[in-house]
Design an enzyme around this catalytic site. Structure first.
Site, PDB file in Angstrom:
ATOM      1  N   ASP A  51       4.912 -14.385 -26.561  1.00  0.00           N
ATOM      2  CA  ASP A  51       6.158 -14.254 -26.909  1.00  0.00           C
ATOM      3  C   ASP A  51       6.057 -13.280 -28.320  1.00  0.00           C
ATOM      4  O   ASP A  51       4.987 -13.244 -28.834  1.00  0.00           O
ATOM      5  CB  ASP A  51       6.816 -15.514 -27.126  1.00  0.00           C
ATOM      6  CG  ASP A  51       8.290 -15.380 -26.678  1.00  0.00           C
ATOM      7  OD1 ASP A  51       8.912 -14.179 -27.061  1.00  0.00           O
ATOM      8  OD2 ASP A  51       9.000 -16.415 -26.167  1.00  0.00           O
ATOM      9  N   ASP A  74       4.717  -7.832 -28.333  1.00  0.00           N
ATOM     10  CA  ASP A  74       6.139  -7.176 -28.188  1.00  0.00           C
ATOM     11  C   ASP A  74       5.961  -6.438 -26.657  1.00  0.00           C
ATOM     12  O   ASP A  74       4.924  -5.292 -26.580  1.00  0.00           O
ATOM     13  CB  ASP A  74       6.092  -5.905 -29.027  1.00  0.00           C
ATOM     14  CG  ASP A  74       7.408  -5.057 -29.053  1.00  0.00           C
ATOM     15  OD1 ASP A  74       8.090  -5.158 -27.988  1.00  0.00           O
ATOM     16  OD2 ASP A  74       7.952  -4.360 -30.057  1.00  0.00           O
ATOM     17  N   VAL A  75       6.705  -6.638 -25.587  1.00  0.00           N
ATOM     18  CA  VAL A  75       6.575  -6.174 -24.299  1.00  0.00           C
ATOM     19  C   VAL A  75       6.761  -4.640 -24.418  1.00  0.00           C
ATOM     20  O   VAL A  75       6.397  -4.266 -23.238  1.00  0.00           O
ATOM     21  CB  VAL A  75       7.261  -7.137 -23.299  1.00  0.00           C
ATOM     22  CG1 VAL A  75       6.895  -8.525 -23.301  1.00  0.00           C
ATOM     23  CG2 VAL A  75       8.633  -6.993 -23.606  1.00  0.00           C
ATOM     24  N   ASN A 101       8.494 -12.775 -17.608  1.00  0.00           N
ATOM     25  CA  ASN A 101       9.708 -13.858 -17.905  1.00  0.00           C
ATOM     26  C   ASN A 101      10.568 -13.248 -18.919  1.00  0.00           C
ATOM     27  O   ASN A 101      11.725 -13.385 -18.971  1.00  0.00           O
ATOM     28  CB  ASN A 101       9.284 -15.241 -18.103  1.00  0.00           C
ATOM     29  CG  ASN A 101      10.352 -16.194 -18.162  1.00  0.00           C
ATOM     30  OD1 ASN A 101      11.121 -16.343 -17.632  1.00  0.00           O
ATOM     31  ND2 ASN A 101      10.575 -16.606 -19.579  1.00  0.00           N
ATOM     32  N   TYR A 190      22.292  -6.395 -17.774  1.00  0.00           N
ATOM     33  CA  TYR A 190      21.554  -7.663 -17.328  1.00  0.00           C
ATOM     34  C   TYR A 190      21.715  -7.437 -15.739  1.00  0.00           C
ATOM     35  O   TYR A 190      20.426  -7.146 -15.034  1.00  0.00           O
ATOM     36  CB  TYR A 190      22.287  -9.142 -17.518  1.00  0.00           C
ATOM     37  CG  TYR A 190      21.196  -9.942 -17.343  1.00  0.00           C
ATOM     38  CD1 TYR A 190      20.218 -10.381 -17.874  1.00  0.00           C
ATOM     39  CD2 TYR A 190      21.492 -10.876 -16.083  1.00  0.00           C
ATOM     40  CE1 TYR A 190      19.324 -11.526 -17.756  1.00  0.00           C
ATOM     41  CE2 TYR A 190      20.514 -12.129 -15.815  1.00  0.00           C
ATOM     42  CZ  TYR A 190      19.570 -12.105 -16.517  1.00  0.00           C
ATOM     43  OH  TYR A 190      18.613 -13.196 -16.169  1.00  0.00           O
ATOM     44  N   LYS A 194      17.840  -6.246 -13.889  1.00  0.00           N
ATOM     45  CA  LYS A 194      17.497  -7.146 -12.780  1.00  0.00           C
ATOM     46  C   LYS A 194      16.952  -6.685 -11.529  1.00  0.00           C
ATOM     47  O   LYS A 194      16.321  -7.106 -10.798  1.00  0.00           O
ATOM     48  CB  LYS A 194      18.281  -8.703 -12.778  1.00  0.00           C
ATOM     49  CG  LYS A 194      18.052  -9.467 -14.332  1.00  0.00           C
ATOM     50  CD  LYS A 194      16.486  -9.799 -14.439  1.00  0.00           C
ATOM     51  CE  LYS A 194      16.354 -10.488 -15.712  1.00  0.00           C
ATOM     52  NZ  LYS A 194      15.107 -10.838 -15.964  1.00  0.00           N
ATOM     53  N   VAL A 223      20.985 -21.800 -15.392  1.00  0.00           N
ATOM     54  CA  VAL A 223      20.437 -23.037 -15.703  1.00  0.00           C
ATOM     55  C   VAL A 223      21.508 -23.563 -16.852  1.00  0.00           C
ATOM     56  O   VAL A 223      22.002 -22.839 -17.606  1.00  0.00           O
ATOM     57  CB  VAL A 223      19.167 -22.628 -16.553  1.00  0.00           C
ATOM     58  CG1 VAL A 223      18.576 -24.041 -17.180  1.00  0.00           C
ATOM     59  CG2 VAL A 223      18.253 -22.160 -15.698  1.00  0.00           C
TER      60      VAL A 223
END
Length: 279
Positions: A51, A74-75, A101, A190, A194, A223
């Site tokens: 992360d 850092d993705v 994720n 989003y 996705k 969630v």
């Protein structure tokens, strides 16, 4: 004489075991990310909590015991991911599972401006670009850098975390309160990102199938996380099970996709949404 068919004894614990495997979870300190990490440790894996530095992944990793480490990444940065790859290989010797994720899901700090800023007509271009960077480019880079290790070793499982909103369009009515006021909209970035992840999964599954690397999507539903009562009521009414998910509800599906229990499954989208997309 009657013919009989015999099969070898089935050892379910071995089928779902990740003993000796190394799993990376990006966004590993998030609400669901933590549960992914806990499940992987429980299944026997060495777990890399990956992360951003501000999230202090090492602190959470320490709570998981000796089989977990924290790595700051850092993705969207290749050098960051390459450095992480080298550190993980040096520590564990392999990379066997990647859970993509990490993602941005728009939050608006000022409730009075949330409806205006989240509406498509005025949605900030900078926000859309940032979501594309993290949610799509980030998955691409992590898969390229960590997944290449799997391809070279001839085995591995990549799990891309998408969403029901990668499958169906957002129902904006669930964001209206009891008075009928639209407090905010599910913004366009989003669902767009996705949806892209689901088809990227298919691409990569086809590309690396002959290398023994399986690539699947896990599409969770919403969630419960102390949301406003009106939203929980609206959301729950759209699911067949009549409730939002708990953070624990995706652990079984994750271990299934990560382990040999899903050895003949690739290019698929496993939807775990309480029936949200069934009707």
């Amino acid at each position: 004489m009657e013919n009989t068919i015999t099969s070898p004894d089935l050892n379910l614990s071995q089928l779902f075991s990740l003993e000796g495997k190394t799993a990376i979870v990006t966004g590993g300190t998030g609400l669901i990310g933590k549960k992914h990490c806990e499940a992987l440790v429980a299944a026997g894996a060495n777990v890399v909590v990956a992360d951003i530095a501000q999230a202090n992944p090492q602190k959470f990793a320490e709570s998981l015991g000796d089989k977990a480490i924290g790595v700051s990444i850092d993705v969207t940065d290749e050098a960051s991911l390459e450095n992480a790859k080298q550190a993980i290989i040096a520590r564990f010797g392999s990379i066997d599972v990647l859970v993509n994720n990490a993602a941005i899901n728009d939050m608006f700090e000022n409730p009075e401006l949330a409806a205006e800023l989240s509406a498509f007509e005025k949605y900030p271009i900078a926000s859309f670009r940032k979501s594309l960077e993290v949610n799509v480019l980030g998955v691409f880079l992590c898969s390229q850098i960590f997944g290449s290790v799997m391809a070279e070793q001839g085995s591995g499982s990549i799990i891309n975390i998408a969403s029901t909103y990668g499958i169906v369009g957002p129902d904006q009515s669930i964001y209206r309160n009891e008075a009928g006021e639209q407090l905010f909209f599910k913004s366009p970035s989003y669902p767009t990102t996705k949806g892209a992840i689901i088809n990227f999964t298919r691409y990569l599954a086809a590309y690396w199938g002959n290398k023994g690397v399986r690539v699947n999507t896990l599409s969770p539903g919403g969630v419960g996380n102390a949301q406003d009562e009106y939203f929980v009521k609206n959301y729950s009414a759209k699911t067949l099970l009549g409730r939002m998910a708990t953070a624990n509800d995706y652990q079984g599906a994750l271990i299934y996709l990560a382990s040999d229990a899903s050895a003949y499954m690739t290019g698929a989208n496993l939807v775990v949404d309480g029936g949200w997309t069934a009707i």
